[in-house]
Design a protein around this motif. Structure first.
Motif, PDB file in Angstrom:
ATOM      1  N   HIS A  78       0.384  -1.184  -0.252  1.00 51.75           N
ATOM      2  CA  HIS A  78      -0.117  -0.275   0.400  1.00 51.75           C
ATOM      3  C   HIS A  78       1.176   1.300   0.182  1.00 51.75           C
ATOM      4  CE1 HIS A  78      -3.878  -1.657   0.007  1.00 51.75           C
ATOM      5  NE2 HIS A  78      -3.592  -2.656   0.548  1.00 51.75           N
ATOM      6  N   GLN A  81       1.674   1.656  -3.714  1.00 55.88           N
ATOM      7  CA  GLN A  81       0.735   2.512  -4.422  1.00 55.88           C
ATOM      8  C   GLN A  81       0.756   3.545  -4.096  1.00 55.88           C
ATOM      9  OE1 GLN A  81      -2.945   0.310  -3.190  1.00 55.88           O
ATOM     10  NE2 GLN A  81      -2.268  -1.809  -4.326  1.00 55.88           N
ATOM     11  N   LYS A  88       8.974   4.739  -5.493  1.00 54.98           N
ATOM     12  CA  LYS A  88       9.307   3.357  -5.096  1.00 54.98           C
ATOM     13  C   LYS A  88      10.188   2.446  -4.749  1.00 54.98           C
ATOM     14  CE  LYS A  88       4.616   3.202  -7.114  1.00 54.98           C
ATOM     15  NZ  LYS A  88       3.937   2.467  -8.233  1.00 54.98           N
TER      16      LYS A  88
END
Length: 93
Positions: A78, A81, A88
């Motif tokens: 999560h 995302q 990331k």
């Protein structure tokens, strides 16, 4: 459930799951029934009680480290995302 089959449908379904859990001790079936209560009657007290019982069953049958590892993995997914693409890469575990 109060008397026999009286009460709401969610009360009857929760009671059936609870009895399967604590009287019959069929944890897989109780787990499935609790999940049905959560899905069929979201927002009810019985759904909340069922969620607590699902957690109790998980804590009974799944080793603690596996639960922790799964929770960490879900959180990381999560987080990834919600981050910009260039951020990331820093979260890889």
């Amino acid at each position: 459930m109060k008397n026999g089959n009286k009460g709401t449908a969610e009360d009857r379904d929760y009671t059936k799951a609870y009895d399967m859990h604590y009287k019959t001790k069929d944890l897989p079936k109780a787990f499935k029934l609790y999940r049905g209560v959560i899905a069929d009657y979201p927002g009810t007290d019985e759904a909340g009680y069922s969620l607590s019982q699902v957690k109790n069953i998980v804590n009974t049958v799944v080793p603690k480290q596996e639960v922790i590892d799964a929770l960490v993995a879900m959180a990381l997914v999560h987080f990834k995302q919600d981050l910009p693409a260039n951020a990331k890469a820093g979260l890889a575990a």
